[in-house]
Design an enzyme around this catalytic site. Structure first.
Site, PDB file in Angstrom:
ATOM      1  N   GLY A 131       0.886  -1.184  -0.147  1.00  0.00           N
ATOM      2  CA  GLY A 131       0.227  -0.080  -0.060  1.00  0.00           C
ATOM      3  C   GLY A 131       0.769   1.361  -0.071  1.00  0.00           C
ATOM      4  O   GLY A 131       1.192   2.074  -1.067  1.00  0.00           O
TER       5      GLY A 131
ATOM      6  N   GLU B 261      -3.648  16.177   1.043  1.00  0.00           N
ATOM      7  CA  GLU B 261      -4.374  15.230   1.088  1.00  0.00           C
ATOM      8  C   GLU B 261      -4.731  14.958   2.673  1.00  0.00           C
ATOM      9  O   GLU B 261      -6.064  14.570   2.818  1.00  0.00           O
ATOM     10  CB  GLU B 261      -4.021  13.791   0.668  1.00  0.00           C
ATOM     11  CG  GLU B 261      -4.993  12.747   0.590  1.00  0.00           C
ATOM     12  CD  GLU B 261      -4.492  11.234  -0.013  1.00  0.00           C
ATOM     13  OE1 GLU B 261      -5.164  10.370   0.198  1.00  0.00           O
ATOM     14  OE2 GLU B 261      -3.169  11.325  -0.533  1.00  0.00           O
ATOM     15  N   ARG B 262      -3.883  14.842   3.632  1.00  0.00           N
ATOM     16  CA  ARG B 262      -3.964  14.440   4.871  1.00  0.00           C
ATOM     17  C   ARG B 262      -4.805  15.721   5.792  1.00  0.00           C
ATOM     18  O   ARG B 262      -5.727  15.411   6.470  1.00  0.00           O
ATOM     19  CB  ARG B 262      -2.609  14.141   5.627  1.00  0.00           C
ATOM     20  CG  ARG B 262      -2.136  12.930   5.126  1.00  0.00           C
ATOM     21  CD  ARG B 262      -0.713  12.748   5.674  1.00  0.00           C
ATOM     22  NE  ARG B 262      -0.205  11.651   4.765  1.00  0.00           N
ATOM     23  CZ  ARG B 262       1.106  11.132   4.748  1.00  0.00           C
ATOM     24  NH1 ARG B 262       1.849  12.196   5.028  1.00  0.00           N
ATOM     25  NH2 ARG B 262       1.452  10.114   4.178  1.00  0.00           N
TER      26      ARG B 262
ATOM     27  N   GLN C  93     -24.003   4.109  19.598  1.00  0.00           N
ATOM     28  CA  GLN C  93     -24.490   3.528  21.090  1.00  0.00           C
ATOM     29  C   GLN C  93     -25.972   4.239  21.636  1.00  0.00           C
ATOM     30  O   GLN C  93     -26.612   3.527  22.101  1.00  0.00           O
ATOM     31  CB  GLN C  93     -23.336   3.281  21.895  1.00  0.00           C
ATOM     32  CG  GLN C  93     -23.492   3.002  23.259  1.00  0.00           C
ATOM     33  CD  GLN C  93     -23.301   1.304  23.180  1.00  0.00           C
ATOM     34  OE1 GLN C  93     -23.105   0.768  22.227  1.00  0.00           O
ATOM     35  NE2 GLN C  93     -24.142   0.582  24.054  1.00  0.00           N
TER      36      GLN C  93
ATOM     37  N   GLY D 275     -28.784   3.639  20.012  1.00  0.00           N
ATOM     38  CA  GLY D 275     -29.382   2.304  20.038  1.00  0.00           C
ATOM     39  C   GLY D 275     -29.772   1.633  18.710  1.00  0.00           C
ATOM     40  O   GLY D 275     -29.155   1.734  17.762  1.00  0.00           O
TER      41      GLY D 275
ATOM     42  N   GLY E 216      -4.538   7.710   2.751  1.00  0.00           N
ATOM     43  CA  GLY E 216      -3.649   8.934   3.022  1.00  0.00           C
ATOM     44  C   GLY E 216      -2.470   8.504   4.019  1.00  0.00           C
ATOM     45  O   GLY E 216      -1.732   9.236   4.325  1.00  0.00           O
TER      46      GLY E 216
END
Length: 384
Positions: free
Chosen positions: A138, A247-248, A341, A344, A368
């Protein structure tokens, strides 16, 4: 309960704020109402590219002579944040795949290449994609294996790429290939048009980003004109690295906005949902969850604004960009998890933003530069 809004950034001018309002109306009318439908269909209309181009979204940061908007980093943040509000990560990923595919054209392409490709991409006529990642690795860009050998006035490309955003329907691909020896010094970038003989694609199914088309690309004796070389042969690695900071930052801004969207959806739900005769928002544990979510969002936003300001001043704060990217994805994950959570069963069903955003958490933490790579790179920059 009041909505959690983005903290004021003093670097935003009236022009930035006006652009943000335009984007907000676009997202509210053209994306949010269809986000769940497009996820289920695993696509979105190609016409959306033209609509995005018409309001200037696709042109941010590109020269005006090619149809772009010569903009600073705060326009970039506004774009990422307004799109992040929709909780439609797959739409954003493919709609803006040119933000990673087209910068090498802008940065190292020649005038002829810029004139041929950029106006069509920035107008929404053509879709641009970046093809670097391979099945064998990657983020290990320096060791990519797809080859391109020179044969007269063409390159013959062999190999494959995978996890490519807009991989099926892009019109032009910025492809990293090995033209020289091993390591980063042997990498070049080629522009490969979708109908080039020997080039084929297959779609991939994903955990999240359902509306974004993702593909594996195959190059089998693919004959590409030598004129499609971007920049100098064997100097492609440097052009690839130019992409990463922005990009980040874009990813971080979008993740923080998505986390804020989780808070706002859950806060509204908690006021309406009656549990044991009272609104869910009256439960202390729920209020505490919401405070934790708001705390994480606001802290991450402050970090983003600080790092963005430094980049705008000409700095390259690599360590902080890496840590910010991780901070933002962790905030997104926390808010999406706690949002589901708290809601629910209603949060687990398809449809709410928290459900879509929770599905998108992992891809943001991987894309990224994965969390582990970000930590390693930051540690090297910090000398620890």
């Amino acid at each position: 309960m009041a909505l959690l809004e983005r903290a004021h950034n003093p670097n935003f001018t009236p022009e930035h704020l006006a652009f943000r309002e335009t984007l907000r109306r676009f997202v509210e009318t053209e994306i949010e109402p269809f986000a769940s439908q497009w996820d289920e269909e695993e696509t979105f209309p190609r016409a959306l590219y033209k609509k995005a181009a018409d309001i200037g979204l696709l042109g941010i940061g590109y020269p005006e002579e090619f149809g772009g908007i010569d903009a600073d980093i705060y326009y970039l943040l506004a774009g990422a944040e307004e799109l992040g509000r929709a909780g439609a990560g797959g739409v954003t990923a493919s709609l803006l795949s040119h933000t990673i595919g087209a910068p090498p054209i802008k940065n190292v392409g020649n005038q002829q290449q810029k004139e041929k490709y950029l106006p069509r991409i920035l107008s929404g006529e053509w879709i641009s994609a970046l093809a670097i990642t391979e099945p064998s690795g990657g983020s290990d860009v320096a060791n990519l294996q797809t080859t391109a050998r020179k044969d007269g006035d063409h390159y013959i490309v062999n190999g494959s790429k995978t996890f490519i955003t807009s991989g099926m329907r892009a019109d032009v691909y910025t492809v990293a290939v090995r033209t020289g020896g091993p390591g980063m010094g042997g990498i070049s970038l080629l522009l490969i048009d979708r109908d080039t003989p020997g080039f084929s694609r297959t779609p991939l199914k994903k955990m999240g980003w359902w509306a974004s088309d993702t593909a594996t690309l195959y190059f089998d004796e693919c004959k590409v004109p030598a004129d499609n070389l971007l920049g100098v042969e064997n100097a492609g690695f440097q052009a690839i690295m130019l992409n990463f900071n922005y990009e980040r930052l874009w990813l971080a801004a979008g993740c923080i906005a998505a986390a804020r969207a989780c808070f706002n959806e859950v806060a509204a739900y908690a006021q309406e949902r009656i549990v044991f005769g009272k609104p869910l928002s009256e439960k202390q544990v729920v209020r505490h969850k919401l405070v934790q979510m708001a705390q994480a969002v606001n802290a991450s936003q402050a970090y983003l604004d600080q790092v963005a300001w430094r980049v705008e001043q000409g700095e390259q704060p690599i360590a902080d960009i890496c840590m910010l990217k991780n901070q933002a994805t962790e905030t997104m994950e926390f808010c999406a998890r706690e949002g589901v959570q708290t809601m629910g069963g209603a949060g687990y069903l398809r449809g709410p933003k928290v459900e879509r955003i929770y599905r998108d958490v992992r891809v943001n933490a991987i894309g990224g530069g994965a969390e582990e790579i970000m930590r390693d790179l930051a540690s090297r920059q910090l000398g620890i």
